[in-house]
Design a protein around this motif. Structure first.
Motif, PDB file in Angstrom:
ATOM      1  N   UNK A 129       0.796  -1.224   0.000  1.00  0.00           N
ATOM      2  CA  UNK A 129       0.000   0.000   0.000  1.00  0.00           C
ATOM      3  C   UNK A 129       0.826   1.269   0.000  1.00  0.00           C
ATOM      4  N   UNK A 130       2.125   1.149  -0.295  1.00  0.00           N
ATOM      5  CA  UNK A 130       3.027   2.301  -0.204  1.00  0.00           C
ATOM      6  C   UNK A 130       2.783   3.307  -1.322  1.00  0.00           C
ATOM      7  N   UNK A 131       2.387   2.814  -2.496  1.00  0.00           N
ATOM      8  CA  UNK A 131       2.124   3.725  -3.616  1.00  0.00           C
ATOM      9  C   UNK A 131       0.662   3.690  -4.049  1.00  0.00           C
ATOM     10  N   UNK A 132      -0.176   3.118  -3.203  1.00  0.00           N
ATOM     11  CA  UNK A 132      -1.610   3.032  -3.521  1.00  0.00           C
ATOM     12  C   UNK A 132      -2.444   3.645  -2.388  1.00  0.00           C
ATOM     13  N   UNK A 192      11.207   5.471  -7.411  1.00  0.00           N
ATOM     14  CA  UNK A 192      11.465   4.370  -6.475  1.00  0.00           C
ATOM     15  C   UNK A 192      11.434   3.001  -7.134  1.00  0.00           C
ATOM     16  N   UNK A 193      11.816   2.938  -8.415  1.00  0.00           N
ATOM     17  CA  UNK A 193      11.809   1.659  -9.123  1.00  0.00           C
ATOM     18  C   UNK A 193      12.966   1.595 -10.127  1.00  0.00           C
ATOM     19  N   UNK A 194      12.999   0.496 -10.890  1.00  0.00           N
ATOM     20  CA  UNK A 194      14.124   0.172 -11.781  1.00  0.00           C
ATOM     21  C   UNK A 194      14.868   1.363 -12.357  1.00  0.00           C
ATOM     22  N   UNK A 195      14.157   2.154 -13.141  1.00  0.00           N
ATOM     23  CA  UNK A 195      14.846   3.153 -13.949  1.00  0.00           C
ATOM     24  C   UNK A 195      15.433   4.275 -13.111  1.00  0.00           C
ATOM     25  N   UNK A 196      14.839   4.549 -11.967  1.00  0.00           N
ATOM     26  CA  UNK A 196      15.475   5.479 -11.035  1.00  0.00           C
ATOM     27  C   UNK A 196      16.700   4.828 -10.403  1.00  0.00           C
ATOM     28  N   UNK A 197      16.602   3.532 -10.083  1.00  0.00           N
ATOM     29  CA  UNK A 197      17.739   2.840  -9.468  1.00  0.00           C
ATOM     30  C   UNK A 197      18.957   2.824 -10.388  1.00  0.00           C
ATOM     31  N   UNK A 198      18.722   2.580 -11.712  1.00  0.00           N
ATOM     32  CA  UNK A 198      19.866   2.536 -12.641  1.00  0.00           C
ATOM     33  C   UNK A 198      20.555   3.904 -12.686  1.00  0.00           C
ATOM     34  N   UNK A 199      19.763   4.951 -12.726  1.00  0.00           N
ATOM     35  CA  UNK A 199      20.313   6.308 -12.766  1.00  0.00           C
ATOM     36  C   UNK A 199      21.080   6.619 -11.486  1.00  0.00           C
ATOM     37  N   UNK A 200      20.475   6.311 -10.346  1.00  0.00           N
ATOM     38  CA  UNK A 200      21.121   6.556  -9.068  1.00  0.00           C
ATOM     39  C   UNK A 200      22.411   5.741  -8.936  1.00  0.00           C
ATOM     40  N   UNK A 366      17.648  -7.588  -3.680  1.00  0.00           N
ATOM     41  CA  UNK A 366      18.479  -6.438  -4.058  1.00  0.00           C
ATOM     42  C   UNK A 366      17.618  -5.181  -4.210  1.00  0.00           C
ATOM     43  N   UNK A 367      16.479  -5.296  -4.884  1.00  0.00           N
ATOM     44  CA  UNK A 367      15.611  -4.126  -5.073  1.00  0.00           C
ATOM     45  C   UNK A 367      15.120  -3.584  -3.728  1.00  0.00           C
ATOM     46  N   UNK A 368      14.806  -4.467  -2.785  1.00  0.00           N
ATOM     47  CA  UNK A 368      14.365  -4.013  -1.466  1.00  0.00           C
ATOM     48  C   UNK A 368      15.535  -3.373  -0.711  1.00  0.00           C
ATOM     49  N   UNK A 369      16.721  -3.966  -0.842  1.00  0.00           N
ATOM     50  CA  UNK A 369      17.901  -3.413  -0.179  1.00  0.00           C
ATOM     51  C   UNK A 369      18.252  -2.042  -0.746  1.00  0.00           C
ATOM     52  N   UNK A 370      18.163  -1.910  -2.064  1.00  0.00           N
ATOM     53  CA  UNK A 370      18.437  -0.625  -2.714  1.00  0.00           C
ATOM     54  C   UNK A 370      17.395   0.414  -2.304  1.00  0.00           C
ATOM     55  N   UNK A 371      16.175  -0.042  -2.058  1.00  0.00           N
ATOM     56  CA  UNK A 371      15.128   0.866  -1.580  1.00  0.00           C
ATOM     57  C   UNK A 371      15.462   1.387  -0.185  1.00  0.00           C
ATOM     58  N   UNK A 372      16.016   0.519   0.650  1.00  0.00           N
ATOM     59  CA  UNK A 372      16.462   0.938   1.978  1.00  0.00           C
ATOM     60  C   UNK A 372      17.634   1.908   1.844  1.00  0.00           C
ATOM     61  N   UNK A 373      18.539   1.617   0.917  1.00  0.00           N
ATOM     62  CA  UNK A 373      19.714   2.485   0.708  1.00  0.00           C
ATOM     63  C   UNK A 373      19.315   3.945   0.505  1.00  0.00           C
ATOM     64  N   UNK A 374      18.285   4.173  -0.296  1.00  0.00           N
ATOM     65  CA  UNK A 374      17.903   5.541  -0.658  1.00  0.00           C
ATOM     66  C   UNK A 374      16.786   6.093   0.219  1.00  0.00           C
ATOM     67  N   UNK A 376      13.793   4.906   0.627  1.00  0.00           N
ATOM     68  CA  UNK A 376      12.439   4.683   0.100  1.00  0.00           C
ATOM     69  C   UNK A 376      11.647   3.734   1.002  1.00  0.00           C
ATOM     70  N   UNK A 377      12.361   2.841   1.683  1.00  0.00           N
ATOM     71  CA  UNK A 377      11.755   1.918   2.634  1.00  0.00           C
ATOM     72  C   UNK A 377      12.535   2.014   3.950  1.00  0.00           C
TER      73      UNK A 377
END
Length: 446
Positions: A129-132, A192-200, A366-374, A376-377
């Motif tokens: 429910x984070x984006x809904x 907060x998803x793929x394409x932002x992660x690649x850029x970051x 990895x996606x959840x860990x990267x979300x914590x990094x920035x 987002x979670x």
């Protein structure tokens, strides 16, 4: 690999697919389109055992006009959904990722969609429910659709300034922008998803803090070319063919492909609402079998010209075949350099590490860990990540469908983890110790 000719003599039905025109443009990409023809395949219906017959014949799946959607489109055009007992599957182009999110929230019963193509970790963010708007809509991740096929495009005004995989003179570059009273503007299609992660990751791997040195923007994919042309942004991270089109239109160049950041990386996924899957497990496996067979077809480079022709059709991507074909073949004109390497192209079924289609749980981590990094979670996400992944990632359904399809045992991963992953800057992610990965990163918010 399943065989298109493996058909029962007792049951045969030809799927009559209308030969819609694929679009290509002559000269300037803005000219009116001419049409070219591709030949739909007459696909037989599989000889399904009674216990494999789907509970329903239809589902509504959403997609975005980027190469990640190819398996869904091919499964529809080639009659593969029908082959496995679901002749009424609809695939609906979404206006943008926000629309896809809103449509899966209401479901097909409310005029939306039941699932489809997603950036990661959108299925998790929707489930929680984070984006809904705090409305939890539990989702299941069922398959990875592709690897690679993405890039970062930059406006021509920055040509020759050392922007590449490894950025040279980055301090001088950003200091000059500051002295001019401007910030480097970088965009992606959904936060907060793929394409932002690649850029970051590219920026941070070069010692640039994306939150301090860069203005980050969300821009719909179809708006990319126009916005970069008018100078509304300096950089854009998105899927093929849009980076290639920016180069073809002589608007910008591509400093880096995501295949250069992390070769054979996880990209986008097939995910469907939990309530739909739980109610229709046989139909879910039918969808998976159709998508897997489409992935096998897409992965054959002898089919890539026809694939470009299919995707180019007005109802799918509505753009020139020529812009689609070269990146599909691993031929990239990056502006300042070029690449001609099929291993760097978008891949759908197999890559150098094995299965592309199988949804490794280690990649979700990895996606959840990267979300914590920035930021987002929350940091405590890592403590409960494995339980969350087991709730959302249904790799077990992928395995069952693969066995029913007759996928070779060697092509079905033995572990839910692909093991240690290595990135362009030498950083390693060990799914057995995500905290060590976080600790090793110099630029982070946690």
């Amino acid at each position: 690999m399943s065989d298109f000719s493996n058909v029962s003599r007792r049951r045969f039905m030809t799927i009559a697919t209308a030969s819609a025109s694929a679009v290509f443009l002559k000269g300037c990409l803005g000219n009116p389109p001419e049409t070219t023809q591709f030949t739909p395949i007459a696909t037989p219906v599989a000889d399904l055992k009674p216990e494999m017959m789907p509970e329903v014949k239809t589902i509504k799946l959403g997609y975005m006009p980027i190469v990640e959607a190819a398996p869904l489109i091919v499964a529809k055009v080639k009659g593969l959904f029908a082959k496995y007992g679901m002749p009424d599957v609809s695939i609906d182009k979404q206006a943008n990722w926000g629309s896809a999110r809103d449509n899966v929230k209401i479901g097909s019963a409310g005029g939306g969609i039941d699932g489809g193509q997603w950036q990661m970790p959108m299925p998790y963010l929707i489930s929680e429910g984070i984006i809904t708007d705090n409305t939890k809509v539990p989702m299941y991740v069922l398959a990875q659709l592709n690897t690679q096929g993405n890039g970062i495009a930059i406006g021509n005004k920055h040509l020759g300034k050392g922007l590449s995989i490894k950025i040279t003179e980055q301090v001088a570059f950003f200091n000059k922008l500051k002295s001019e009273g401007s910030k480097f503007k970088a965009a992606y299609t959904f936060p907060k998803s793929n394409q932002e992660f690649w850029l970051r990751y590219w920026l941070a791997g070069n010692g640039i803090d994306p939150d301090q040195e860069v203005e980050l923007l969300t821009v719909p994919t179809a708006q990319t070319v126009a916005d970069m042309k008018r100078g509304a942004m300096d950089a854009f991270s998105t899927g093929d063919p849009w980076p290639h089109r920016i180069v073809a239109d002589k608007i910008g160049f591509i400093p880096v492909l995501t295949a250069e950041l992390w070769k054979n990386h996880p990209e986008e996924y097939l995910a469907i609402r939990k309530d739909w899957v739980d109610k229709h497990p046989k139909a879910t496996k039918a969808i998976l079998k159709a998508v897997m067979e489409a992935q096998q077809w897409c992965d054959n480079f002898d089919n890539r010209k026809e694939l470009a022709s299919i995707l180019a059709q007005r109802e799918y991507f509505g753009m020139p075949e020529s812009v689609l074909l070269e990146p599909l073949m691993g031929k990239y004109n990056l502006g300042e350099r070029s690449i001609d390497d099929k291993s760097m192209a978008v891949l759908y079924w197999k890559d150098e590490k094995g299965s592309v289609s199988y949804p490794y749980q280690s990649h979700d981590l990895w996606f959840l860990t990267e979300s914590v990094r920035w930021g987002f979670l929350p940091k405590d996400t890592l403590a409960k990540a494995n339980d969350l992944i087991k709730q959302v990632n249904r790799e077990d359904l992928w395995r069952e469908a693969a066995k029913e399809l007759g996928v070779a045992t060697a092509d079905i991963p033995k572990s839910t983890s692909r093991g240690v992953e290595t990135f362009f800057d030498g950083t390693k992610f060990d799914p057995e110790n995500p905290q060590a990965y976080l600790d090793s990163l110099k630029i982070k918010r946690v």
